[in-house]
Motif scaffolding. Sequence first.
Motif, short mmCIF file in Angstrom:
data_model
loop_
_atom_site.label_atom_id
_atom_site.label_comp_id
_atom_site.label_asym_id
_atom_site.label_seq_id
_atom_site.Cartn_x
_atom_site.Cartn_y
_atom_site.Cartn_z
N ASN A 131 40.62 42.42 37.08
CA ASN A 131 40.40 41.09 36.41
C ASN A 131 41.73 40.74 35.41
O ASN A 131 42.18 39.75 35.33
CB ASN A 131 39.22 41.00 36.02
CG ASN A 131 38.12 40.68 36.64
OD1 ASN A 131 38.19 40.35 37.93
ND2 ASN A 131 36.86 40.59 36.35
N ALA A 132 41.79 41.75 34.49
CA ALA A 132 42.81 41.61 33.44
C ALA A 132 44.12 41.27 34.12
O ALA A 132 44.99 40.28 33.61
CB ALA A 132 43.01 42.85 32.65
N LYS A 157 44.51 39.97 37.28
CA LYS A 157 44.56 38.71 38.12
C LYS A 157 44.62 37.48 37.25
O LYS A 157 45.01 36.46 37.68
CB LYS A 157 43.04 38.83 39.18
CG LYS A 157 43.11 37.70 39.85
CD LYS A 157 41.98 38.15 40.79
CE LYS A 157 40.59 38.47 40.15
NZ LYS A 157 39.38 38.55 40.99
N VAL A 213 44.89 33.95 30.97
CA VAL A 213 44.44 32.51 30.77
C VAL A 213 43.35 32.41 30.02
O VAL A 213 43.02 31.23 29.32
CB VAL A 213 43.88 32.03 32.26
CG1 VAL A 213 45.08 32.20 33.05
CG2 VAL A 213 42.84 32.96 32.71
N GLY A 214 42.41 33.51 29.65
CA GLY A 214 41.31 33.46 28.63
C GLY A 214 40.04 32.78 29.13
O GLY A 214 40.23 32.10 30.51
N VAL A 219 29.90 34.36 32.65
CA VAL A 219 30.85 35.03 33.66
C VAL A 219 30.11 36.55 34.19
O VAL A 219 30.44 36.72 35.22
CB VAL A 219 32.35 35.58 33.18
CG1 VAL A 219 33.00 34.15 32.80
CG2 VAL A 219 32.05 36.23 31.78
N SER A 224 34.68 30.50 34.54
CA SER A 224 35.40 30.32 33.39
C SER A 224 36.33 29.30 33.44
O SER A 224 37.19 29.15 32.38
CB SER A 224 35.96 31.90 33.12
OG SER A 224 37.00 31.69 33.84
N GLY A 232 38.69 34.45 43.38
CA GLY A 232 38.04 35.80 43.26
C GLY A 232 36.42 35.73 44.13
O GLY A 232 36.43 34.43 44.87
N THR A 233 35.61 36.37 43.94
CA THR A 233 34.30 36.16 44.38
C THR A 233 33.41 35.75 43.54
O THR A 233 32.06 35.64 43.77
CB THR A 233 34.01 37.49 45.05
OG1 THR A 233 33.57 38.70 44.02
CG2 THR A 233 34.83 37.99 46.36
N GLY A 234 33.49 36.34 42.10
CA GLY A 234 32.46 35.81 41.23
C GLY A 234 31.16 36.70 41.04
O GLY A 234 30.33 36.44 40.47
N LEU A 235 31.51 37.86 41.70
CA LEU A 235 30.65 38.89 41.97
C LEU A 235 30.63 40.25 41.08
O LEU A 235 29.96 41.13 41.14
CB LEU A 235 30.15 39.00 43.35
CG LEU A 235 29.49 37.94 44.12
CD1 LEU A 235 29.44 38.18 45.51
CD2 LEU A 235 28.11 37.85 43.70
N PHE A 288 37.42 42.55 27.37
CA PHE A 288 36.07 42.80 27.76
C PHE A 288 35.69 44.33 27.23
O PHE A 288 36.64 45.31 27.19
CB PHE A 288 36.11 43.12 29.27
CG PHE A 288 36.03 41.80 29.90
CD1 PHE A 288 37.12 40.80 29.94
CD2 PHE A 288 34.79 41.08 30.47
CE1 PHE A 288 37.03 39.70 30.67
CE2 PHE A 288 34.55 40.02 30.90
CZ PHE A 288 35.76 39.10 30.95
P1 ADP Z 1 36.09 37.15 40.37
O1 ADP Z 1 36.93 37.54 39.59
O2 ADP Z 1 36.21 37.93 41.64
O3 ADP Z 1 35.96 35.85 40.33
P2 ADP Z 1 34.43 38.36 38.63
O4 ADP Z 1 32.77 38.45 38.57
O5 ADP Z 1 35.04 39.52 38.23
O6 ADP Z 1 34.67 37.69 39.69
O7 ADP Z 1 34.72 37.34 37.27
C1 ADP Z 1 34.18 36.22 37.22
C2 ADP Z 1 34.79 35.16 36.38
O8 ADP Z 1 35.15 35.61 35.11
C3 ADP Z 1 36.07 35.03 37.13
O9 ADP Z 1 36.00 34.09 38.10
C4 ADP Z 1 36.84 34.40 36.12
O10 ADP Z 1 36.76 33.09 35.88
C5 ADP Z 1 36.29 35.07 34.79
N1 ADP Z 1 37.01 36.43 34.26
C6 ADP Z 1 36.72 37.66 34.55
N2 ADP Z 1 37.72 38.38 33.94
C7 ADP Z 1 38.60 37.55 33.23
C8 ADP Z 1 39.85 37.88 32.60
N3 ADP Z 1 40.18 39.04 32.14
N4 ADP Z 1 40.36 36.69 32.07
C9 ADP Z 1 39.82 35.38 32.34
N5 ADP Z 1 38.84 35.28 33.12
C10 ADP Z 1 38.28 36.28 33.39
#
Ligand code: ADP
Length: 432
Positions: free
Chosen positions: A331-332, A334, A362-363, A372, A382, A390-393, A421
């Motif tokens: 995630n960091a 992506k 992007v925060g 999230v 977010s 992403g999948t949001g899961l 995180f």
């Molecule tokens: P995914 O990344 O597959 O959508 P996640 O459950 O891992 O699903 O993350 C949920 C949401 O949280 C993401 O869609 C993103 O919007 C936000 N997010 C997660 N990690 C980060 C990060 N490091 N920086 C910014 N936004 C994040």
Amino acid sequence: MTRTSTNREAVAYLDGLSALSRRGFSTLQAAREAILQVVTEQLATSSSFFSVIRQESGKFEVIAAHNESDICNVEVGTVAHLSPQFPVLIDGEDGPTPLVKENLYCDPTIATLSTMAALPNTGCYIGVPIVLSDGALFGALSTVDPEPCQMSLTQAKLLVVLARLLATQVEREQELIERKWAEVELSRALRALHMANEQREYLNRMQSDFVSIVNHEFRTTLTAIQGFSELMRDEDFSFQEVKEYASDINVDARRLSRMINQLLDLDQMKSGQVQLHLEQIDLNEIIIAVVQRIHPTVPEHQIRLQLDEHLPLLAGDYDRLSQVVTNLLNNAIKYSPEGGEILLSSYVESVCVQVCVQDSGVGIPAHALDQVFEMHAWPYKSGSPRYIKGTGLGLPIVRQIVQMHGGRIWAESMPHQGSVFHFTLPVSNEDV
Ligand code: ADP
């Protein structure tokens, strides 16, 4: 010791009873202790005891005793044969009558010999059966003395009354135990009902989350796959264009497949079907292994480690914790589309180990920080750029794994500046 029915004895008898009634008993034990003391005092004997009949052996076992002298001390746990005279005594006209053995030394019956063997140095024995209101023989209230003795009518009455008092107290105690048992059963049933309700709510939520995911994300992705494949079928594209569309279709199809796997994984974890394989884990080792695997694939990001060398080992599931670190690091990466530094740190905090994954991407806006981690908050996430798919899961799964280890996870973030995180795991996670 000679006993005759005198006024003095009647007064002592009444004194004994009124002392008892003043005391009042909160428990059977308190009743037993007070009654045994009164019996010993009023009958001027050496020891008094309360024995219960053990149904399996038909023997009496002493469960409480009051000893005034050491000569014929009665020990708790002493077992004696049931006197064959007891059943007869139960059926006395005014309820149970005392069994009196005034001089055991001159009484050669088998019952007497067995009593003397169980209670050495006993010259006389006086006992009253304790009979419950349904007529069942529960035990006996007895008193013994090293000297032969005679018992007055008043003393006999005192013993009978006290035995009846004990029987009442025994029944009250049994009632209390039954009531407590019923209460325990009731609260167990309520807990089961509560859990069943929670499970039902969870299933309902899961179902509606699933419907919303299928409705929104699956449909959108399938529409794209359908659209691209129709274009490829109906239009004349160059070889390069066909490759590009095929690649888009492939990305979408893989994402759908990831979502299905994640949904199933999350469902199994939440419904308790996944067991952790606990072993002694060095979290630093996991972090290093994950970084070594991922770093070569993302040359535009600098990944820095700040690991506490003295991190204690903890009980954890190696694969599941690797999944947590992998997800947070992915995630960091992506959500830092322009590259930049990612810092992974570990340190000890009180009784926990804490791991942080920090990026400068992007925060996440403040209002979405908690959401999230929620599956049912999907598709609202977010507000990250739409092109990052992403999948949001991932985070709901990460949180589930951390919680299954008895830990906690949370995020801090500033839009356009990056996110951190954090997750903690207990060093001694006995409740896992
Ligand atoms: P995914 O990344 O597959 O959508 P996640 O459950 O891992 O699903 O993350 C949920 C949401 O949280 C993401 O869609 C993103 O919007 C936000 N997010 C997660 N990690 C980060 C990060 N490091 N920086 C910014 N936004 C994040």
